[in-house]
Design a protein around this motif. Structure first.
Motif, short mmCIF file in Angstrom:
data_model
loop_
_atom_site.label_atom_id
_atom_site.label_comp_id
_atom_site.label_asym_id
_atom_site.label_seq_id
_atom_site.Cartn_x
_atom_site.Cartn_y
_atom_site.Cartn_z
N THR A 32 -1.66 0.86 -6.52
CA THR A 32 -2.44 0.70 -5.30
C THR A 32 -2.20 -0.66 -4.66
O THR A 32 -2.01 -0.77 -3.43
CB THR A 32 -3.94 0.87 -5.61
OG1 THR A 32 -4.16 2.18 -6.16
CG2 THR A 32 -4.77 0.73 -4.34
N ILE A 33 -2.19 -1.71 -5.47
CA ILE A 33 -2.00 -3.06 -4.93
C ILE A 33 -0.58 -3.25 -4.41
O ILE A 33 -0.36 -3.92 -3.39
CB ILE A 33 -2.33 -4.11 -6.01
CG1 ILE A 33 -3.82 -4.07 -6.34
CG2 ILE A 33 -1.95 -5.52 -5.54
CD1 ILE A 33 -4.22 -4.95 -7.52
N ALA A 36 -0.49 -1.80 -1.03
CA ALA A 36 -1.27 -2.67 -0.15
C ALA A 36 -0.47 -3.92 0.20
O ALA A 36 -0.48 -4.39 1.35
CB ALA A 36 -2.59 -3.06 -0.81
N GLY A 39 1.99 -2.86 2.86
CA GLY A 39 1.36 -2.64 4.16
C GLY A 39 0.92 -3.92 4.83
O GLY A 39 1.01 -4.07 6.06
N GLN A 40 0.44 -4.86 4.02
CA GLN A 40 -0.06 -6.14 4.55
C GLN A 40 1.01 -7.22 4.57
O GLN A 40 0.75 -8.33 5.05
CB GLN A 40 -1.26 -6.61 3.72
CG GLN A 40 -2.44 -5.66 3.73
CD GLN A 40 -3.54 -6.10 2.79
OE1 GLN A 40 -3.77 -7.29 2.58
NE2 GLN A 40 -4.25 -5.14 2.21
N SER A 42 2.10 -8.92 2.04
CA SER A 42 1.41 -10.01 1.35
C SER A 42 2.10 -10.38 0.04
O SER A 42 1.98 -9.64 -0.96
CB SER A 42 -0.05 -9.61 1.06
OG SER A 42 -0.68 -10.55 0.23
N LEU A 45 -0.43 -10.55 -2.93
CA LEU A 45 -0.74 -9.27 -3.58
C LEU A 45 0.43 -8.82 -4.46
O LEU A 45 0.22 -8.28 -5.55
CB LEU A 45 -1.05 -8.21 -2.53
CG LEU A 45 -2.41 -8.28 -1.84
CD1 LEU A 45 -2.52 -7.19 -0.78
CD2 LEU A 45 -3.54 -8.14 -2.85
N GLU A 125 2.08 5.13 2.29
CA GLU A 125 0.69 5.02 1.85
C GLU A 125 0.13 6.39 1.47
O GLU A 125 -0.61 6.52 0.49
CB GLU A 125 -0.15 4.38 2.95
CG GLU A 125 0.12 2.89 3.14
CD GLU A 125 -0.57 2.29 4.35
OE1 GLU A 125 -0.71 1.06 4.42
OE2 GLU A 125 -0.98 3.07 5.26
N SER A 128 1.68 7.32 -1.86
CA SER A 128 1.04 6.54 -2.92
C SER A 128 -0.34 7.09 -3.25
O SER A 128 -0.72 7.20 -4.43
CB SER A 128 0.91 5.07 -2.49
OG SER A 128 0.19 4.33 -3.43
#
Length: 237
Positions: A32-33, A36, A39-40, A42, A45, A125, A128
């Motif tokens: 999940t992370i 994320a 998507g971000q 990051s 993350l 997403e 996932s």
């Protein structure tokens, strides 16, 4: 004395099961992370996924050592032996899920500031979410020793393959329509493949849950929907 041995053995089996559940939670979180992080965009993350992978690896080693000791000390047979052997098998699949999630997180770093078409992120997403949902279900089946639920999860792998095929085709379309998308889409192909591989490991866990509960193998060949698009093998890494 015999009752004491049985009680100690039950405690050891419960400890193995608890460790599997802990590994499963970490594997679910890492997947999940990782998405994320994509998507971000990051890196922070993404680094969290690397930390989770190390925790998963440590648990896998503990389960392997504990399982081998249980077999050596208790010499279990029938259902009890299947419980221990399948815990070892499931821990290996969960360890691989952690590796694959970390591979996804690495794509965040590889992409850098390269623009990524938003619809492709949405597709990943969705893939996932489906994979994580099936992982949650198979962990629930493991906890409940539910062979019927395990069969249902095992036979639903085509849903992951169908969605993976859709995402893969979308990525190819963006690559062909605009050469500027090739760099980003190449990375997204790896992400999609890693998610599909996680789905395969979920199916492996379902097989193990069913075998532990019944002693019977799920050995019917499953059609691979990816053959329909002539997809080349993509090495996750």
């Amino acid at each position: 004395m015999k009752d004491h041995i049985v009680t100690a053995f039950d405690t050891e089996l419960k400890s193995l099961a608890h460790s599997i559940e802990e590994m499963g939670t970490l594997a679910r979180q890492s997947t999940t992370i990782a998405i994320a992080a994509l998507g971000q965009r990051s890196p922070d993350l993404a680094r969290q996924v690397g930390t989770l992978e190390r925790q998963i690896d440590a648990l896998q080693r503990e389960i392997e050592e504990s399982g081998i000791l249980v077999i050596a000390r208790r010499q279990p047979v029938a259902f009890d032996l299947r419980e221990v052997v399948c815990a070892l098998r499931i821990s290996n699949d969960l360890e691989r899920i952690g590796d694959l999630a970390n591979n996804i997180a690495k794509r965040v770093v590889a992409l850098g500031d390269v623009p990524v078409p938003h619809p492709l992120i949405s597709g990943l997403e969705g893939l996932s979410a489906l994979v994580v949902e099936r992982l949650e279900e198979v962990l629930s089946a493991f906890d409940a020793h539910d062979p019927d639920k395990a069969v249902a999860i095992w036979t639903s792998d085509d849903a992951v393959d169908d969605l993976y095929t859709s995402v893969f085709r979308g990525v190819l379309t963006y690559m062909m329509e605009d050469p500027r998308n090739i760099t980003a889409c190449t990375q997204l192909v790896f992400v999609a493949k890693n998610l599909e591989r996680i789905g395969d490991h979920v199916s492996n866990i379902a097989e193990s849950v069913h075998y532990a509960a019944t002693g019977a193998l799920l050995d019917e060949p499953q059609p691979d929907r990816r053959d329909a698009i002539g997809e080349p093998e993509v090495v996750a890494g």
